[in-house]
Design an enzyme around this catalytic site. Sequence first.
Site, PDB file in Angstrom:
ATOM      1  N   ARG A   1     -24.945 -68.200  22.315  1.00 38.42           N
ATOM      2  CA  ARG A   1     -26.203 -67.474  22.462  1.00 38.42           C
ATOM      3  C   ARG A   1     -25.964 -65.967  22.579  1.00 38.42           C
ATOM      4  O   ARG A   1     -26.878 -65.168  22.380  1.00 38.42           O
ATOM      5  CB  ARG A   1     -26.969 -67.975  23.690  1.00 38.42           C
ATOM      6  CG  ARG A   1     -27.079 -69.493  23.772  1.00 38.42           C
ATOM      7  CD  ARG A   1     -28.054 -69.935  24.811  1.00 38.42           C
ATOM      8  NE  ARG A   1     -29.413 -69.849  24.291  1.00 38.42           N
ATOM      9  CZ  ARG A   1     -30.497 -70.127  24.999  1.00 38.42           C
ATOM     10  NH1 ARG A   1     -30.384 -70.481  26.262  1.00 38.42           N
ATOM     11  NH2 ARG A   1     -31.687 -70.046  24.457  1.00 38.42           N
TER      12      ARG A   1
ATOM     13  N   GLU B   1     -27.026 -65.372  29.120  1.00 39.25           N
ATOM     14  CA  GLU B   1     -25.686 -65.197  28.558  1.00 39.25           C
ATOM     15  C   GLU B   1     -25.507 -63.849  27.869  1.00 39.25           C
ATOM     16  O   GLU B   1     -24.430 -63.240  27.951  1.00 39.25           O
ATOM     17  CB  GLU B   1     -25.382 -66.329  27.574  1.00 39.25           C
ATOM     18  CG  GLU B   1     -25.253 -67.700  28.213  1.00 39.25           C
ATOM     19  CD  GLU B   1     -26.576 -68.402  28.431  1.00 39.25           C
ATOM     20  OE1 GLU B   1     -26.586 -69.485  29.029  1.00 39.25           O
ATOM     21  OE2 GLU B   1     -27.619 -67.845  27.991  1.00 39.25           O
TER      22      GLU B   1
ATOM     23  N   LYS C   1     -37.089 -79.804  43.538  1.00 40.08           N
ATOM     24  CA  LYS C   1     -36.100 -80.478  42.706  1.00 40.08           C
ATOM     25  C   LYS C   1     -35.503 -81.654  43.480  1.00 40.08           C
ATOM     26  O   LYS C   1     -35.126 -81.520  44.642  1.00 40.08           O
ATOM     27  CB  LYS C   1     -34.999 -79.489  42.299  1.00 40.08           C
ATOM     28  CG  LYS C   1     -34.093 -79.964  41.193  1.00 40.08           C
ATOM     29  CD  LYS C   1     -33.268 -78.823  40.620  1.00 40.08           C
ATOM     30  CE  LYS C   1     -32.397 -79.293  39.482  1.00 40.08           C
ATOM     31  NZ  LYS C   1     -31.660 -78.189  38.832  1.00 40.08           N
TER      32      LYS C   1
END
Length: 670
Positions: free
Chosen positions: A419, A391, A304
């Site tokens: 969610r 979540e 990344k």
Amino acid sequence: MAKLLAELNLPQDLKRLGPEERRQLAQEIRETIVNTVCKNTGHLASGLGSVEIFIAVHTVFDSPRDKIVLDTGHQGYPHKLLTGRYHRFHTLRQLGGISGFPKRDESEHDCWGVGHGGTGLSAAMGFAMARKHWLNCGVPADDPRVNYRVVCVIGDAALEEGMAWEALHNIGHHKPDMVIILNDNGMSIAPSVGAIENYLRRHRQLPADWFRKLRSEPHYLQLKRMVEEALAKMGTAGEVTLEIIRHIKNNIKEWLIPPGMLFEELGFTYLGPVDGHNTEVLIECLHEALRIGGPVIIHAVTKKGKGVSYAEADPWKYHTPKTPFDPQTGEILAPKGTVPTYTDVFSQTLIQLAEQDSRIVAITAAMPDGTGLDKFAQRFPDRFYDVGMAEQHAVGFAAALAFAGLRPVCAIYSTFLQRAFDQIIHDVCLQKAPVVFAIDRASIVGHDGHTHQGIFDISYLRLMPNIVLMMPKDENELRHMIFTALRYEDGPIAVRYPRDTGVGVPMDDELKELSIGKGEWLRDGTDAVIVGIGPIVYTALEVAQRLEKDGFSVGVINARFIKPIDKELLADAVQRAGKLITVEEHTLCGGFGSAVLEALCEMGLHHVPVLRIGIHDHFVEHGSIRELRRLLKLDAEGIYEQVKAWLHEVVPVREGVFQVRPKNQVLAED
């Protein structure tokens, strides 16, 4: 100057480039991303790490004919640059410009809109199974309904999402032809956590690829099919022999490709790990995957922030730089303000309270930095839980912690908390679990756009029994609400607050417990009363002052609580002024204004004129918060114009009864 990006007809011209030109293109993409994000802000490190993957994908696949699905969307800036959006890329995340996420109505190359992680595999399977369906119906191979291939790029720990595993389970069962590229950089926004991450981390070393090439070699594939077909015709003896061969083959695979056995057992062909920054190897892998057929996973190990030293060194910090920065050094240019953000105030208050109460624990779903819990984690590492991009699990986990005597604070963005809708109802509200929900990024969030605006949580939380829902007018009141929430033990309680700096009010020395369901008068008025929730009440005060110059006496109430709502205060407002105006930075459908109307109806106040000001029934696009408030008429000028026009149209019919004629009227009717 990005010469290739500016001159090529992309993505079509990618197929005629050589390796050196592809390397140059990768460099131009990285420079363009950095030079744009350093001014516009946005997602930086994710896109830098996925450049070679998308160059390889668009070299092998034919977009928009083929279905290229992204999961997660913020890794997709290279995809945008490779699909004809270079000349508009400078408008990234700006009002009227291109979105920071894939968006179907922005480009024909975006076959799947996405802002939340974990959705891509389900979408890719949908496209793959639809193709299979039409083929079974006899549609010819050159028909657009079947003449496409499917590839999904899943990254930034979206594989931690429960939805992603549900999709893997189903894909492994149906085995449609599709390619999955696992962009494995060991990160979500923060470093990835959990058992899956531990599994991948142990096996990220890049092996020799002779075995991968053997598995996709056409003669090997043909021989494999012939042997399987021959043994299948031999009855029981053939089945036993085939099972012995498979057992031996699996033992060999487990030795040669240990990280792939998890996926192989689920029904996938696994290729990798491979260097995700080697475009030529990736192109070769994609061709191999298409030859093999069925569901194939290419495990691409990436870094990344690749290619930009400061982003490589701190990909967490440069995941989404919140302010402009120097593109050469990464130095943050915008000076820090003296007024803290609501997130900072929440973080500081929670740490202060946790110092005094050892029962307090904090939970987030892959967002320790964004929610401010990174500081809590530093102070209380054994009382902090980052559950990854999950979540639903976070909410169920919090409920059980609460029943075990702890005081869990579940800090999740508004857009992501939705969610876990079922878990909030089933696991928390139904059982009256005393969980504290800290809902960050409530209201308009700005440049992240329609997938991230926190404008629905009042509607989806207000309908749930047993929950208390509140919102502070300023950062000082937020501190008291966090204190109140942690002292409330009769069930779940939620406090929502915006992505913004505070109002700049002084902070009280001592925290105080607020009376549940009680608001406050901020200004008296006899012509009408504005009832607001959240920092917009300060805008309401400004509007009331302007209306006073026009001859109107308008009061202002800070509701504080959305559920339960202060009926006594509303009745008092009706008695004083007879007319109400609700203001909220939230959708009007089921929002705070709806709660006021319901309360009036329950009290028998059926003929009270009510003007609801908020967001009408549509998604809110990207732009700065200030620009969006102006467009939505939720700034002081917009609210003033709406209220003034409405007040001029309120006509008394008889004592205590009014008729409102404008188009935006809402009457609390019997």
